[in-house]
Design a protein around this motif. Structure first.
Motif, PDB file in Angstrom:
ATOM      1  N   GLY A   1     -49.005  16.851 -10.178  1.00 44.20           N
ATOM      2  CA  GLY A   1     -48.710  16.451 -11.553  1.00 44.20           C
ATOM      3  C   GLY A   1     -47.260  16.083 -11.734  1.00 44.20           C
ATOM      4  N   GLY A   2     -46.684  16.592 -12.804  1.00 45.84           N
ATOM      5  CA  GLY A   2     -45.311  16.257 -13.145  1.00 45.84           C
ATOM      6  C   GLY A   2     -44.272  16.852 -12.223  1.00 45.84           C
ATOM      7  N   GLY A   3     -44.655  17.848 -11.457  1.00 44.17           N
ATOM      8  CA  GLY A   3     -43.722  18.430 -10.501  1.00 44.17           C
ATOM      9  C   GLY A   3     -42.773  19.458 -11.070  1.00 44.17           C
ATOM     10  N   SER A   4     -43.079  20.000 -12.253  1.00 48.83           N
ATOM     11  CA  SER A   4     -42.158  20.962 -12.868  1.00 48.83           C
ATOM     12  C   SER A   4     -42.026  22.235 -12.030  1.00 48.83           C
ATOM     13  CB  SER A   4     -42.595  21.303 -14.293  1.00 48.83           C
ATOM     14  OG  SER A   4     -43.896  21.856 -14.304  1.00 48.83           O
ATOM     15  N   ASN A   5     -43.111  22.700 -11.436  1.00 49.87           N
ATOM     16  CA  ASN A   5     -43.020  23.894 -10.580  1.00 49.87           C
ATOM     17  C   ASN A   5     -42.242  23.597  -9.309  1.00 49.87           C
ATOM     18  OD1 ASN A   5     -44.439  25.652 -12.283  1.00 49.87           O
ATOM     19  ND2 ASN A   5     -46.396  24.938 -11.490  1.00 49.87           N
ATOM     20  N   ALA A   6     -42.484  22.447  -8.698  1.00 49.89           N
ATOM     21  CA  ALA A   6     -41.741  22.057  -7.499  1.00 49.89           C
ATOM     22  C   ALA A   6     -40.255  21.929  -7.823  1.00 49.89           C
ATOM     23  CB  ALA A   6     -42.280  20.746  -6.950  1.00 49.89           C
ATOM     24  N   GLU A   7     -39.947  21.316  -8.944  1.00 49.58           N
ATOM     25  CA  GLU A   7     -38.543  21.154  -9.339  1.00 49.58           C
ATOM     26  C   GLU A   7     -37.876  22.515  -9.554  1.00 49.58           C
ATOM     27  OE1 GLU A   7     -35.888  18.378 -12.292  1.00 49.58           O
ATOM     28  OE2 GLU A   7     -37.933  18.868 -12.895  1.00 49.58           O
ATOM     29  N   ARG A   8     -38.584  23.432 -10.154  1.00 41.36           N
ATOM     30  CA  ARG A   8     -38.056  24.776 -10.383  1.00 41.36           C
ATOM     31  C   ARG A   8     -37.785  25.484  -9.050  1.00 41.36           C
ATOM     32  NH1 ARG A   8     -41.898  26.417 -13.677  1.00 41.36           N
ATOM     33  NH2 ARG A   8     -40.958  25.269 -15.361  1.00 41.36           N
ATOM     34  N   LEU A   9     -38.731  25.401  -8.136  1.00 37.28           N
ATOM     35  CA  LEU A   9     -38.545  25.997  -6.804  1.00 37.28           C
ATOM     36  C   LEU A   9     -37.331  25.401  -6.098  1.00 37.28           C
ATOM     37  CD1 LEU A   9     -42.152  26.089  -5.313  1.00 37.28           C
ATOM     38  CD2 LEU A   9     -40.658  28.051  -5.644  1.00 37.28           C
ATOM     39  N   LEU A  10     -37.232  24.073  -6.117  1.00 31.22           N
ATOM     40  CA  LEU A  10     -36.133  23.400  -5.431  1.00 31.22           C
ATOM     41  C   LEU A  10     -34.788  23.682  -6.087  1.00 31.22           C
ATOM     42  CD1 LEU A  10     -37.962  20.064  -4.649  1.00 31.22           C
ATOM     43  CD2 LEU A  10     -37.212  21.781  -2.991  1.00 31.22           C
ATOM     44  N   SER A  11     -34.767  23.767  -7.402  1.00 24.44           N
ATOM     45  CA  SER A  11     -33.513  24.080  -8.103  1.00 24.44           C
ATOM     46  C   SER A  11     -33.032  25.480  -7.753  1.00 24.44           C
ATOM     47  CB  SER A  11     -33.690  23.955  -9.621  1.00 24.44           C
ATOM     48  OG  SER A  11     -33.927  22.616  -9.967  1.00 24.44           O
ATOM     49  N   ARG A  12     -33.957  26.421  -7.720  1.00 24.83           N
ATOM     50  CA  ARG A  12     -33.590  27.796  -7.343  1.00 24.83           C
ATOM     51  C   ARG A  12     -33.178  27.874  -5.877  1.00 24.83           C
ATOM     52  NH1 ARG A  12     -37.404  31.954 -10.738  1.00 24.83           N
ATOM     53  NH2 ARG A  12     -36.825  31.103 -12.764  1.00 24.83           N
ATOM     54  N   TRP A  13     -33.838  27.116  -5.030  1.00 25.21           N
ATOM     55  CA  TRP A  13     -33.463  27.069  -3.614  1.00 25.21           C
ATOM     56  C   TRP A  13     -32.035  26.551  -3.466  1.00 25.21           C
ATOM     57  CZ3 TRP A  13     -32.586  22.365  -1.002  1.00 25.21           C
ATOM     58  CH2 TRP A  13     -32.299  22.506   0.348  1.00 25.21           C
ATOM     59  N   ARG A  14     -31.734  25.453  -4.169  1.00 28.53           N
ATOM     60  CA  ARG A  14     -30.394  24.860  -4.071  1.00 28.53           C
ATOM     61  C   ARG A  14     -29.324  25.795  -4.619  1.00 28.53           C
ATOM     62  NH1 ARG A  14     -29.640  18.934  -6.288  1.00 28.53           N
ATOM     63  NH2 ARG A  14     -30.249  18.350  -4.195  1.00 28.53           N
ATOM     64  N   ALA A  15     -29.634  26.518  -5.687  1.00 24.07           N
ATOM     65  CA  ALA A  15     -28.660  27.399  -6.325  1.00 24.07           C
ATOM     66  C   ALA A  15     -28.411  28.685  -5.535  1.00 24.07           C
ATOM     67  CB  ALA A  15     -29.119  27.747  -7.741  1.00 24.07           C
ATOM     68  N   ALA A  16     -29.354  29.055  -4.675  1.00 22.42           N
ATOM     69  CA  ALA A  16     -29.219  30.298  -3.906  1.00 22.42           C
ATOM     70  C   ALA A  16     -28.126  30.125  -2.852  1.00 22.42           C
ATOM     71  CB  ALA A  16     -30.545  30.656  -3.248  1.00 22.42           C
ATOM     72  N   GLY A  17     -27.312  31.140  -2.693  1.00 28.39           N
ATOM     73  CA  GLY A  17     -26.249  31.075  -1.695  1.00 28.39           C
ATOM     74  C   GLY A  17     -26.794  31.014  -0.275  1.00 28.39           C
ATOM     75  N   ALA A  18     -27.735  31.842   0.032  1.00 30.11           N
ATOM     76  CA  ALA A  18     -28.358  31.878   1.357  1.00 30.11           C
ATOM     77  C   ALA A  18     -29.861  32.074   1.164  1.00 30.11           C
ATOM     78  CB  ALA A  18     -27.770  33.009   2.189  1.00 30.11           C
TER      79      ALA A  18
END
Length: 75
Positions: free
Chosen positions: A21-38
């Motif tokens: 669909g719109g990818g809102s869950n994927a975007e949320r996962l990827l945003s949190r992945w990018r924001a995580a230090g490690a």
């Protein structure tokens, strides 16, 4: 019995992210992945069964990932 997955010390598991669909869950996962230090995992690819409707291409470009689009209606 042997484990089906083995990791060397320091290796992070890689994951394919599926979206249709719109990818809102994927975007949320990827945003949190990018924001995580490690982060404990690494995204490997985005996969969609609706390449014309989903945001897989857009999200893949934004996060520097490959994407695969296989239209479910083609089956």
């Amino acid at each position: 019995m042997q484990p089906c997955l083995t990791f060397r010390s320091g290796d992070r598991p890689r994951a394919a992210i599926l979206l249709s669909g719109g990818g809102s869950n994927a975007e949320r996962l990827l945003s949190r992945w990018r924001a995580a230090g490690a982060p404990p995992w690494t995204p490997a690819v985005l996969v969609t069964d609706r390449p014309l409707e989903s945001r897989a291409r857009e999200l893949a470009a934004a996060f520097g990932l490959p994407w695969i689009g296989l239209d479910i209606r083609a089956f």
